[in-house]
Design an enzyme around this catalytic site. Structure first.
Site, PDB file in Angstrom:
ATOM      1  N   GLY A 109      26.112  26.582  79.917  1.00 45.64           N
ATOM      2  CA  GLY A 109      24.705  26.351  80.226  1.00 45.64           C
ATOM      3  C   GLY A 109      24.383  26.328  81.708  1.00 45.64           C
ATOM      4  O   GLY A 109      23.394  25.711  82.114  1.00 45.64           O
ATOM      5  N   MET A 118      25.986  33.844  72.286  1.00 46.04           N
ATOM      6  CA  MET A 118      26.939  34.885  71.920  1.00 46.04           C
ATOM      7  C   MET A 118      26.783  35.350  70.468  1.00 46.04           C
ATOM      8  O   MET A 118      27.768  35.503  69.747  1.00 46.04           O
ATOM      9  CB  MET A 118      28.370  34.398  72.202  1.00 46.04           C
ATOM     10  CG  MET A 118      28.583  33.964  73.645  1.00 46.04           C
ATOM     11  SD  MET A 118      28.109  35.198  74.889  1.00 46.04           S
ATOM     12  CE  MET A 118      29.623  36.138  74.988  1.00 46.04           C
ATOM     13  N   ASN A 120      17.666  38.794  77.559  1.00 45.62           N
ATOM     14  CA  ASN A 120      19.070  38.358  77.627  1.00 45.62           C
ATOM     15  C   ASN A 120      19.615  38.651  79.020  1.00 45.62           C
ATOM     16  O   ASN A 120      19.155  39.576  79.695  1.00 45.62           O
ATOM     17  CB  ASN A 120      19.882  39.134  76.578  1.00 45.62           C
ATOM     18  CG  ASN A 120      21.364  38.755  76.587  1.00 45.62           C
ATOM     19  OD1 ASN A 120      21.719  37.584  76.678  1.00 45.62           O
ATOM     20  ND2 ASN A 120      22.242  39.756  76.515  1.00 45.62           N
ATOM     21  N   HIS A 134      23.310  39.538  80.941  1.00 45.93           N
ATOM     22  CA  HIS A 134      24.674  39.971  80.624  1.00 45.93           C
ATOM     23  C   HIS A 134      25.434  40.232  81.927  1.00 45.93           C
ATOM     24  O   HIS A 134      24.889  40.858  82.849  1.00 45.93           O
ATOM     25  CB  HIS A 134      24.640  41.231  79.753  1.00 45.93           C
ATOM     26  CG  HIS A 134      26.003  41.650  79.298  1.00 45.93           C
ATOM     27  ND1 HIS A 134      26.711  40.940  78.345  1.00 45.93           N
ATOM     28  CD2 HIS A 134      26.800  42.664  79.701  1.00 45.93           C
ATOM     29  CE1 HIS A 134      27.898  41.529  78.167  1.00 45.93           C
ATOM     30  NE2 HIS A 134      27.973  42.572  78.970  1.00 45.93           N
TER      31      HIS A 134
END
Ligand code: GAR
Length: 188
Positions: free
Chosen positions: A12, A90, A107, A109
């Site tokens: 987090g 995930m 998202n 990545h």
């Protein structure tokens, strides 16, 4: 003010970076819900300490993805969520979740997509021997780390850097890029 949900599975640190930006008035949002699919993940404690509502669940306790996503959608609606930021979540979202928040889920990545999708993108890039690495923020579709790219930032990998140093560099970029990109998206 955007009502934001952050979905996370792990430490987090990206959630913290977004929450800090909100707290410092750099992001016109309120994090109304944190959704976590690992009931022991450190992100849960981080969210609770900030007084943010947490929905923690174990997918194996549900009959199917549709079942737990229906529960997530319901909780998001109760919290009046308008936008969802995946921050180390995930799991691949099903069309059910995507249809509930069309063009409202992004998202982050740790690679220059479309290279190195999936788990341990940093490890994959190191194993491949790439000299330039980076971070991508993108809209989410039903494929793993797929969807329209919104922002990318690259950096040169110095030959002496360890895995840990590369990871630190990735996180430093992520923690700046994610709040900044959300701010720009909402200003458009
Ligand atoms: C981040 O590096 C994020 O880019 C990555 O997980 C990490 C979570 O870190 N996400 C993916 O790999 C998505 N496929 P955090 O829990 O400290 O924010």
């Amino acid at each position: 003010m955007k009502k934001l949900a952050v979905f996370a599975s792990g430490n987090g640190t990206n959630f913290d970076a977004i929450a800090d930006a909100v707290q410092q008035g750099q992001l016109n949002a309120e994090i109304v819900l944190v959704v976590c699919d690992r009931p022991l993940a450190p992100v849960i404690e981080k969210a609770r300490r900030r007084g943010i509502e947490v929905l923690a669940f174990a997918p194996k306790e549900f009959g199917s993805k549709a079942e737990y996503e229906t529960m997530i959608i319901e909780r998001c609606r109760q919290a009046q969520v308008e936008f969802i930021a995946l921050a180390g979540y995930m799991r691949i979202l099903s069309p059910l979740m995507l249809a509930a928040f069309p063009q409202r889920i992004v998202n982050i990545h740790p690679s220059l997509l479309p290279a190195f999708k999936g788990k341990d993108a940093i490890g994959q890039a190191i194993a491949y021997g790439v000299k330039v690495m980076g971070v991508t923020i993108h809209y989410v579709d039903e494929t793993m780390d797929g969807g329209q790219i919104i922002a990318q930032r690259a950096f040169d990998v110095l030959p002496q850097w360890s895995h840990e140093e590369i990871e630190q560099q990735v996180h430093a970029i992520e923690h700046e890029l994610y709040p900044q990109t959300l701010r720009q998206l909402w200003e458009e």
